[in-house]
Design a protein around this motif. Sequence first.
Motif, PDB file in Angstrom:
ATOM      1  N   ALA A  91      -1.634   7.222   1.933  1.00  0.00           N
ATOM      2  CA  ALA A  91      -0.311   6.734   2.336  1.00  0.00           C
ATOM      3  C   ALA A  91      -0.282   5.212   2.379  1.00  0.00           C
ATOM      4  O   ALA A  91      -1.323   4.538   2.442  1.00  0.00           O
ATOM      5  CB  ALA A  91       0.055   7.300   3.701  1.00  0.00           C
ATOM      6  N   GLY A  92       0.928   4.677   2.365  1.00  0.00           N
ATOM      7  CA  GLY A  92       1.117   3.248   2.576  1.00  0.00           C
ATOM      8  C   GLY A  92       1.046   2.945   4.059  1.00  0.00           C
ATOM      9  O   GLY A  92       1.697   3.611   4.878  1.00  0.00           O
ATOM     10  N   LEU A  93       0.225   1.963   4.433  1.00  0.00           N
ATOM     11  CA  LEU A  93       0.031   1.597   5.837  1.00  0.00           C
ATOM     12  C   LEU A  93       0.479   0.161   6.080  1.00  0.00           C
ATOM     13  O   LEU A  93       0.585  -0.634   5.150  1.00  0.00           O
ATOM     14  CB  LEU A  93      -1.442   1.744   6.220  1.00  0.00           C
ATOM     15  CG  LEU A  93      -2.107   3.097   5.923  1.00  0.00           C
ATOM     16  CD1 LEU A  93      -3.574   3.059   6.312  1.00  0.00           C
ATOM     17  CD2 LEU A  93      -1.379   4.221   6.639  1.00  0.00           C
ATOM     18  N   GLN A 103       1.562  -4.755   3.796  1.00  0.00           N
ATOM     19  CA  GLN A 103       1.518  -3.382   3.324  1.00  0.00           C
ATOM     20  C   GLN A 103       0.241  -3.140   2.512  1.00  0.00           C
ATOM     21  O   GLN A 103      -0.078  -3.906   1.615  1.00  0.00           O
ATOM     22  CB  GLN A 103       2.756  -3.072   2.469  1.00  0.00           C
ATOM     23  CG  GLN A 103       4.076  -3.229   3.223  1.00  0.00           C
ATOM     24  CD  GLN A 103       4.138  -2.394   4.493  1.00  0.00           C
ATOM     25  OE1 GLN A 103       3.962  -1.173   4.435  1.00  0.00           O
ATOM     26  NE2 GLN A 103       4.386  -3.029   5.627  1.00  0.00           N
ATOM     27  N   VAL A 104      -0.472  -2.076   2.849  1.00  0.00           N
ATOM     28  CA  VAL A 104      -1.711  -1.727   2.150  1.00  0.00           C
ATOM     29  C   VAL A 104      -1.720  -0.213   1.897  1.00  0.00           C
ATOM     30  O   VAL A 104      -1.032   0.546   2.587  1.00  0.00           O
ATOM     31  CB  VAL A 104      -2.967  -2.120   2.962  1.00  0.00           C
ATOM     32  CG1 VAL A 104      -3.045  -3.621   3.150  1.00  0.00           C
ATOM     33  CG2 VAL A 104      -2.977  -1.410   4.323  1.00  0.00           C
ATOM     34  N   ASP A 105      -2.482   0.186   0.880  1.00  0.00           N
ATOM     35  CA  ASP A 105      -2.698   1.609   0.642  1.00  0.00           C
ATOM     36  C   ASP A 105      -3.930   2.051   1.415  1.00  0.00           C
ATOM     37  O   ASP A 105      -4.948   1.337   1.452  1.00  0.00           O
ATOM     38  CB  ASP A 105      -2.893   1.887  -0.852  1.00  0.00           C
ATOM     39  CG  ASP A 105      -1.621   1.642  -1.647  1.00  0.00           C
ATOM     40  OD1 ASP A 105      -0.531   1.891  -1.094  1.00  0.00           O
ATOM     41  OD2 ASP A 105      -1.724   1.204  -2.810  1.00  0.00           O
ATOM     42  N   GLY A 106      -3.857   3.210   2.038  1.00  0.00           N
ATOM     43  CA  GLY A 106      -4.992   3.668   2.819  1.00  0.00           C
ATOM     44  C   GLY A 106      -5.039   5.175   2.936  1.00  0.00           C
ATOM     45  O   GLY A 106      -4.188   5.895   2.403  1.00  0.00           O
ATOM     46  N   LEU A 107      -6.058   5.665   3.637  1.00  0.00           N
ATOM     47  CA  LEU A 107      -6.242   7.097   3.851  1.00  0.00           C
ATOM     48  C   LEU A 107      -6.172   7.371   5.351  1.00  0.00           C
ATOM     49  O   LEU A 107      -6.988   6.867   6.126  1.00  0.00           O
ATOM     50  CB  LEU A 107      -7.594   7.549   3.295  1.00  0.00           C
ATOM     51  CG  LEU A 107      -7.872   9.048   3.387  1.00  0.00           C
ATOM     52  CD1 LEU A 107      -6.988   9.809   2.390  1.00  0.00           C
ATOM     53  CD2 LEU A 107      -9.349   9.347   3.104  1.00  0.00           C
ATOM     54  N   VAL A 108      -5.167   8.159   5.756  1.00  0.00           N
ATOM     55  CA  VAL A 108      -5.018   8.555   7.156  1.00  0.00           C
ATOM     56  C   VAL A 108      -5.841   9.817   7.395  1.00  0.00           C
ATOM     57  O   VAL A 108      -5.830  10.745   6.577  1.00  0.00           O
ATOM     58  CB  VAL A 108      -3.535   8.822   7.498  1.00  0.00           C
ATOM     59  CG1 VAL A 108      -3.385   9.136   8.989  1.00  0.00           C
ATOM     60  CG2 VAL A 108      -2.675   7.632   7.114  1.00  0.00           C
ATOM     61  N   LYS A 143       3.805   4.943   9.318  1.00  0.00           N
ATOM     62  CA  LYS A 143       5.195   5.243   9.696  1.00  0.00           C
ATOM     63  C   LYS A 143       5.513   4.701  11.095  1.00  0.00           C
ATOM     64  O   LYS A 143       6.078   5.398  11.942  1.00  0.00           O
ATOM     65  CB  LYS A 143       5.451   6.749   9.640  1.00  0.00           C
ATOM     66  CG  LYS A 143       5.393   7.354   8.241  1.00  0.00           C
ATOM     67  CD  LYS A 143       5.755   8.836   8.274  1.00  0.00           C
ATOM     68  CE  LYS A 143       5.779   9.434   6.868  1.00  0.00           C
ATOM     69  NZ  LYS A 143       6.103  10.882   6.879  1.00  0.00           N
ATOM     70  N   GLN A 144       5.107   3.467  11.336  1.00  0.00           N
ATOM     71  CA  GLN A 144       5.332   2.761  12.594  1.00  0.00           C
ATOM     72  C   GLN A 144       4.518   3.314  13.767  1.00  0.00           C
ATOM     73  O   GLN A 144       4.661   2.840  14.906  1.00  0.00           O
ATOM     74  CB  GLN A 144       6.825   2.766  12.975  1.00  0.00           C
ATOM     75  CG  GLN A 144       7.751   2.234  11.891  1.00  0.00           C
ATOM     76  CD  GLN A 144       7.342   0.837  11.419  1.00  0.00           C
ATOM     77  OE1 GLN A 144       7.092  -0.051  12.247  1.00  0.00           O
ATOM     78  NE2 GLN A 144       7.284   0.638  10.111  1.00  0.00           N
ATOM     79  N   THR A 145       3.645   4.285  13.498  1.00  0.00           N
ATOM     80  CA  THR A 145       2.809   4.850  14.542  1.00  0.00           C
ATOM     81  C   THR A 145       1.402   4.276  14.448  1.00  0.00           C
ATOM     82  O   THR A 145       0.770   4.361  13.379  1.00  0.00           O
ATOM     83  CB  THR A 145       2.726   6.388  14.408  1.00  0.00           C
ATOM     84  OG1 THR A 145       4.028   6.939  14.545  1.00  0.00           O
ATOM     85  CG2 THR A 145       1.822   6.977  15.482  1.00  0.00           C
TER      86      THR A 145
END
Length: 294
Positions: free
Chosen positions: A212-214, A230-235, A272-274
């Motif tokens: 997801a985009g973080l 904005q960065v791409d990452g793994l949640v 998502k702002q969390t």
Amino acid sequence: MKNIDLFVILSLCLSFVGCVTANSIKPSDVKAYKTPNDLIAAKSLNGKDGNGKEYLFESSVPDALIPYVYMSNLCDTQDGRFFQVSKSLFRYLRGTRIPALNNQRLISATGTFTCESRAPWNVSIEPVLSRIGGMGQPLNFVTLKTAVLSDNEVHSNLTVYQSKKNIEENNKKLAVEKLKLEQQRLKNDYERNLVINAPKSKDIGQTICKNAGLSEFTGTIVLGQATYRQVDGLVIASLEGFSNDHTNLKINIKGWLNNFNQISSGLNVLYKQTPLESGRVVWDDKQGWYKCTY
């Protein structure tokens, strides 16, 4: 040290009366010559043995441009237009090809040329040797051979050049197509993985992941507000449950995958702002989540 080498070369040049540099040649210097062959012989453009002459090529001493400048000026005195028909393919180059031959100024001054005038003529200016020299820092030396060409030879050179250019273009297209196919394959594999490993009711308690985009805190606060990039990452989270319609997941956040392939958590990265703070329980759309082993 390189400047010292250049100074020595310039000093040697200035010690001789009438020393020619690429920047010193004018149309008046060549108007006495009727043909390019006359000019080649008079100025010894191919050296004493006729096999080529070595020139220095540096930004401050671009003397490898001398043959081109001479020919261009000769064409000007004949009210002609001097232009490059094809670039050099370095077919006659012996030994090492130094990086300086890729310089755009030198590329534009070598190859096959035509003087479009009342009595048109053609010449080739081809690198036949190149080397790195100098007493300290390296200097670029290029040996060039200047020759008059017939129209048939110009056509032949152009055909060879165009053929090589077409091959290069085809290779580029093939490389682009290969890259597209590989990207599509990876996309298909990723989507297949999402379907196969989509979380199910029996997977409650297991670890799930989502690309997801973080939003990452930059460390800067402007007018009292934190700024993010904005960065791409793994949640990464654990699955706790499903909504009644099975469209949303109840997840317990573990954090995100850091650059060391480990799980980090905290308030400085948001999904998502969390904040991706370990132990935070939220609901999220199940789209994009899949079982993983972190």
